[in-house]
Structure formats: structure tokens, C-alpha cells
Motif scaffolding. Structure first.
Motif, PDB file in Angstrom:
ATOM      1  N   ILE A   1     -13.437  44.356 -26.669  1.00 14.29           N
ATOM      2  CA  ILE A   1     -12.140  44.083 -26.056  1.00 14.29           C
ATOM      3  C   ILE A   1     -11.340  42.996 -26.906  1.00 14.29           C
ATOM      4  CG2 ILE A   1     -10.380  43.912 -24.276  1.00 14.29           C
ATOM      5  CD1 ILE A   1     -12.543  45.211 -22.647  1.00 14.29           C
ATOM      6  N   THR A   2     -10.283  43.196 -27.662  1.00 12.38           N
ATOM      7  CA  THR A   2      -9.942  42.016 -28.509  1.00 12.38           C
ATOM      8  C   THR A   2      -8.819  41.262 -27.424  1.00 12.38           C
ATOM      9  OG1 THR A   2      -7.873  43.294 -28.985  1.00 12.38           O
ATOM     10  CG2 THR A   2      -9.978  43.362 -30.490  1.00 12.38           C
ATOM     11  N   SER A   3      -8.395  40.120 -27.912  1.00 16.71           N
ATOM     12  CA  SER A   3      -7.323  39.197 -27.339  1.00 16.71           C
ATOM     13  C   SER A   3      -6.073  39.972 -27.126  1.00 16.71           C
ATOM     14  CB  SER A   3      -7.409  37.795 -27.710  1.00 16.71           C
ATOM     15  OG  SER A   3      -7.037  37.848 -28.993  1.00 16.71           O
ATOM     16  N   GLU A   4      -5.584  40.594 -28.140  1.00 20.23           N
ATOM     17  CA  GLU A   4      -4.519  41.343 -28.174  1.00 20.23           C
ATOM     18  C   GLU A   4      -4.405  42.431 -27.157  1.00 20.23           C
ATOM     19  OE1 GLU A   4      -6.407  40.882 -31.021  1.00 20.23           O
ATOM     20  OE2 GLU A   4      -5.194  39.139 -31.679  1.00 20.23           O
ATOM     21  N   GLU A   5      -5.452  43.075 -27.048  1.00 17.60           N
ATOM     22  CA  GLU A   5      -5.555  44.233 -26.144  1.00 17.60           C
ATOM     23  C   GLU A   5      -5.451  43.833 -24.441  1.00 17.60           C
ATOM     24  OE1 GLU A   5      -8.439  47.691 -27.546  1.00 17.60           O
ATOM     25  OE2 GLU A   5      -9.328  45.616 -27.519  1.00 17.60           O
ATOM     26  N   THR A   6      -5.799  42.576 -24.278  1.00 17.74           N
ATOM     27  CA  THR A   6      -6.090  41.885 -22.787  1.00 17.74           C
ATOM     28  C   THR A   6      -4.368  41.511 -22.737  1.00 17.74           C
ATOM     29  OG1 THR A   6      -6.606  39.851 -23.752  1.00 17.74           O
ATOM     30  CG2 THR A   6      -8.308  41.301 -22.680  1.00 17.74           C
ATOM     31  N   ILE A   7      -3.856  40.986 -23.654  1.00 21.88           N
ATOM     32  CA  ILE A   7      -2.384  40.382 -23.593  1.00 21.88           C
ATOM     33  C   ILE A   7      -1.392  41.804 -23.634  1.00 21.88           C
ATOM     34  CG2 ILE A   7      -0.576  39.351 -24.728  1.00 21.88           C
ATOM     35  CD1 ILE A   7      -2.736  37.486 -26.029  1.00 21.88           C
ATOM     36  N   ALA A   8      -1.731  42.711 -24.263  1.00 24.58           N
ATOM     37  CA  ALA A   8      -1.129  43.997 -24.226  1.00 24.58           C
ATOM     38  C   ALA A   8      -1.139  44.595 -22.675  1.00 24.58           C
ATOM     39  CB  ALA A   8      -1.504  45.079 -25.120  1.00 24.58           C
ATOM     40  N   GLU A   9      -2.243  44.510 -22.225  1.00 19.85           N
ATOM     41  CA  GLU A   9      -2.618  45.187 -20.737  1.00 19.85           C
ATOM     42  C   GLU A   9      -1.971  44.273 -19.735  1.00 19.85           C
ATOM     43  OE1 GLU A   9      -4.474  47.761 -18.080  1.00 19.85           O
ATOM     44  OE2 GLU A   9      -4.328  47.823 -20.245  1.00 19.85           O
ATOM     45  N   PHE A  10      -1.686  42.830 -19.962  1.00 19.06           N
ATOM     46  CA  PHE A  10      -0.971  42.091 -19.110  1.00 19.06           C
ATOM     47  C   PHE A  10       0.518  42.402 -19.179  1.00 19.06           C
ATOM     48  CE2 PHE A  10      -4.743  39.641 -18.427  1.00 19.06           C
ATOM     49  CZ  PHE A  10      -4.670  38.711 -17.177  1.00 19.06           C
ATOM     50  N   GLU A  11       0.911  42.841 -20.405  1.00 21.69           N
ATOM     51  CA  GLU A  11       2.102  43.046 -20.579  1.00 21.69           C
ATOM     52  C   GLU A  11       2.560  44.222 -19.846  1.00 21.69           C
ATOM     53  OE1 GLU A  11       5.385  42.195 -24.400  1.00 21.69           O
ATOM     54  OE2 GLU A  11       3.204  42.708 -24.751  1.00 21.69           O
ATOM     55  N   ARG A  12       1.834  45.281 -20.176  1.00 18.81           N
ATOM     56  CA  ARG A  12       1.884  46.535 -19.498  1.00 18.81           C
ATOM     57  C   ARG A  12       1.975  46.677 -17.887  1.00 18.81           C
ATOM     58  NH1 ARG A  12      -1.134  48.458 -23.522  1.00 18.81           N
ATOM     59  NH2 ARG A  12      -3.049  48.274 -22.369  1.00 18.81           N
ATOM     60  N   ASN A  13       1.416  45.445 -17.279  1.00 16.92           N
ATOM     61  CA  ASN A  13       1.206  45.386 -16.028  1.00 16.92           C
ATOM     62  C   ASN A  13       2.386  44.490 -15.300  1.00 16.92           C
ATOM     63  OD1 ASN A  13      -0.838  46.883 -15.495  1.00 16.92           O
ATOM     64  ND2 ASN A  13      -2.156  45.267 -15.922  1.00 16.92           N
ATOM     65  N   GLY A  14       3.407  44.259 -16.382  1.00 19.70           N
ATOM     66  CA  GLY A  14       4.484  43.383 -15.811  1.00 19.70           C
ATOM     67  C   GLY A  14       4.302  41.674 -15.863  1.00 19.70           C
TER      68      GLY A  14
ATOM     69  N   LEU B   1       5.679  33.291 -19.105  1.00 14.90           N
ATOM     70  CA  LEU B   1       4.716  32.371 -18.765  1.00 14.90           C
ATOM     71  C   LEU B   1       3.372  32.575 -18.756  1.00 14.90           C
ATOM     72  CD1 LEU B   1       4.165  29.272 -18.306  1.00 14.90           C
ATOM     73  CD2 LEU B   1       4.713  29.762 -15.724  1.00 14.90           C
ATOM     74  N   ILE B   2       2.849  33.635 -17.978  1.00 13.12           N
ATOM     75  CA  ILE B   2       1.710  34.060 -17.684  1.00 13.12           C
ATOM     76  C   ILE B   2       1.085  34.841 -19.221  1.00 13.12           C
ATOM     77  CG2 ILE B   2       0.241  35.985 -16.828  1.00 13.12           C
ATOM     78  CD1 ILE B   2       1.027  34.021 -14.628  1.00 13.12           C
ATOM     79  N   LEU B   3       1.933  35.389 -19.755  1.00 14.23           N
ATOM     80  CA  LEU B   3       1.692  35.843 -21.304  1.00 14.23           C
ATOM     81  C   LEU B   3       1.274  34.777 -22.213  1.00 14.23           C
ATOM     82  CD1 LEU B   3       4.137  39.004 -21.563  1.00 14.23           C
ATOM     83  CD2 LEU B   3       1.530  39.150 -21.099  1.00 14.23           C
ATOM     84  N   THR B   4       2.223  33.731 -22.279  1.00 15.93           N
ATOM     85  CA  THR B   4       1.772  32.552 -23.116  1.00 15.93           C
ATOM     86  C   THR B   4       0.598  31.842 -22.842  1.00 15.93           C
ATOM     87  OG1 THR B   4       4.162  32.211 -23.319  1.00 15.93           O
ATOM     88  CG2 THR B   4       2.836  30.520 -23.800  1.00 15.93           C
ATOM     89  N   LEU B   5       0.421  31.738 -21.314  1.00 20.07           N
ATOM     90  CA  LEU B   5      -0.979  31.053 -21.024  1.00 20.07           C
ATOM     91  C   LEU B   5      -2.213  31.814 -21.405  1.00 20.07           C
ATOM     92  CD1 LEU B   5       0.024  29.800 -17.545  1.00 20.07           C
ATOM     93  CD2 LEU B   5      -0.315  28.265 -19.241  1.00 20.07           C
ATOM     94  N   GLU B   6      -1.957  33.297 -21.070  1.00 13.74           N
ATOM     95  CA  GLU B   6      -3.104  34.180 -21.295  1.00 13.74           C
ATOM     96  C   GLU B   6      -3.364  34.167 -22.870  1.00 13.74           C
ATOM     97  OE1 GLU B   6      -6.034  36.428 -20.058  1.00 13.74           O
ATOM     98  OE2 GLU B   6      -4.719  35.586 -18.655  1.00 13.74           O
ATOM     99  N   LYS B   7      -2.469  33.865 -23.630  1.00 18.82           N
ATOM    100  CA  LYS B   7      -2.357  33.749 -25.159  1.00 18.82           C
ATOM    101  C   LYS B   7      -3.562  32.796 -25.494  1.00 18.82           C
ATOM    102  CE  LYS B   7      -0.055  33.308 -29.268  1.00 18.82           C
ATOM    103  NZ  LYS B   7       1.262  33.136 -29.959  1.00 18.82           N
ATOM    104  N   TYR B   8      -3.602  31.508 -24.915  1.00 18.04           N
ATOM    105  CA  TYR B   8      -4.317  30.488 -24.991  1.00 18.04           C
ATOM    106  C   TYR B   8      -5.612  30.392 -24.064  1.00 18.04           C
ATOM    107  CZ  TYR B   8      -0.425  29.038 -27.707  1.00 18.04           C
ATOM    108  OH  TYR B   8       0.319  29.002 -28.833  1.00 18.04           O
ATOM    109  N   GLY B   9      -5.943  31.599 -23.484  1.00 16.89           N
ATOM    110  CA  GLY B   9      -6.989  31.703 -22.711  1.00 16.89           C
ATOM    111  C   GLY B   9      -7.023  31.096 -21.453  1.00 16.89           C
ATOM    112  N   LEU B  10      -5.727  30.748 -21.125  1.00 17.35           N
ATOM    113  CA  LEU B  10      -5.507  29.961 -19.579  1.00 17.35           C
ATOM    114  C   LEU B  10      -4.790  30.942 -18.741  1.00 17.35           C
ATOM    115  CD1 LEU B  10      -4.124  26.846 -20.899  1.00 17.35           C
ATOM    116  CD2 LEU B  10      -6.406  27.262 -19.791  1.00 17.35           C
ATOM    117  N   ASP B  11      -5.412  31.422 -17.574  1.00 17.62           N
ATOM    118  CA  ASP B  11      -4.736  32.068 -16.441  1.00 17.62           C
ATOM    119  C   ASP B  11      -5.167  31.234 -15.041  1.00 17.62           C
ATOM    120  OD1 ASP B  11      -7.231  32.944 -16.109  1.00 17.62           O
ATOM    121  OD2 ASP B  11      -6.897  35.047 -16.582  1.00 17.62           O
TER     122      ASP B  11
END
Length: 174
Positions: A14-27, A31-41
Motif C-alpha cells: 500500500i502506497t502513501s498516495e493510496e492511504t491519503i486517497a482513502e482518507f479523502e474518500r472517507n471525507g 488539515l487531516i489530509l495535510t497531517l497524513e501526508k507527513y505521516g502525522l495523525d
């Protein structure tokens, strides 16, 4: 796992892009997407606080505030301050990790139940990601319990009573 994703790598297929896309699909919010991009949640930030708590329970600065805590430097840390979150964490995360491993991971691993089928987190990749998260909760909960028990024993108040030879009973030192 999250560090690998934050550095742009792939974990369990699973790539980082896929995890971010999954977060985006889940709404998720921007801020959450930006933090997730840097591995912070939430879980990563909680883990960092947890590591800080573990270090405090096992090092001297967990008993006396260090120089880098200017307003409190040199004062004793109230015993309850690290023990309350440590015991709460140990009594919730440890059992959660152990029960989840037995109830969720083990049946899938031995073929009694189907593997996860949830978007990006499916098949053995999803199982591996779940195993890392659940395993981390279990290991951290147990480590927290051991560290809390050790800290509690090391910081327990000493008894002020001493035996008096004159009356054969106990006399309290003042």
C-alpha cells in the motif's frame, strides 16, 4: 508503517498516495489530509506522547522535573501525574491489543474467517496493516503496565515509623 508512508514508501503493498486517497474518500478535512501526508495523525501523535510517557516512567526526569521544564525545574513530579495516564493506557491498550489479536487477526491467519475487504486495506495487505496496528497496541499496553508498576514501586512513600526499644511498640519519627 506510517513513517514509511510519510517518506513516500510502500508498506504491505500500500502506497502513501493510496492511504491519503482513502482518507479523502472517507471525507477527511484538509488539515487531516495535510497531517497524513507527513505521516502525522491522531494515532501517530498519541504514540509520540506515549513514548514520552514511557521515557518519563523509566528515567530520572520522570521523578524530578528537568532543567528543560523551566517553571518546574528541580521540583518533584507528583506521583499521580505519570501514573494515572500510564495505568489507564495499560489497562485499556494492553487488553485491546491482545483481544483484537486473538479475535480478529488469528482467525484470519488460520483461515477461519475471510481477510479484510475494505477498499485499499484488503487481503493480506489489509491484514498486515491491521496486525501492525493491533500488535503495537498490545505491546505498548504491556510495556506501559510494566513501566507503571516499576515507577509505582520506585516512588512509593517510605514508612516513617520506627521500632522503639523503650516501650516495645512503634514510635513515629517527627
Amino acid at each position: 508503517m506510517k513513517t514509511t508512508w510519510a517518506l513516500g514508501g510502500t508498506f504491505a503493498g500500500i502506497t502513501s498516495e493510496e492511504t491519503i486517497a482513502e482518507f479523502e474518500r472517507n471525507g477527511a478535512s484538509g488539515l487531516i489530509l495535510t497531517l497524513e501526508k507527513y505521516g502525522l495523525d491522531f494515532t501517530t501523535l498519541s504514540a509520540l506522547l506515549g513514548v514520552f510517557l514511557l521515557l518519563g516512567l523509566t528515567h530520572s526526569w520522570g521523578q524530578v522535573f528537568p532543567r528543560w521544564a523551566p517553571p518546574l525545574a528541580g521540583r518533584r513530579v507528583p506521583r499521580w501525574l505519570p501514573l494515572v495516564p500510564a495505568w489507564l493506557g495499560a489497562l485499556t491498550l494492553g487488553p485491546y491489543g491482545v483481544v483484537a489479536a486473538l479475535a480478529y487477526l488469528l482467525p484470519s491467519a488460520v483461515g477461519l474467517t475471510d481477510l479484510p475487504d475494505d477498499g485499499v486495506m484488503q487481503g493480506w495487505s489489509g491484514w498486515t496493516v491491521a496486525a501492525c496496528g493491533i500488535g503495537a497496541f498490545g505491546v505498548y499496553g504491556v510495556a506501559l503496565g510494566v513501566a507503571a508498576w516499576s515507577y509505582q514501586r520506585r516512588t512509593r512513600p517510605r514508612c516513617a515509623a520506627v521500632a522503639s526499644e523503650t516501650d516495645g511498640g512503634l514510635a513515629v519519627s517527627r
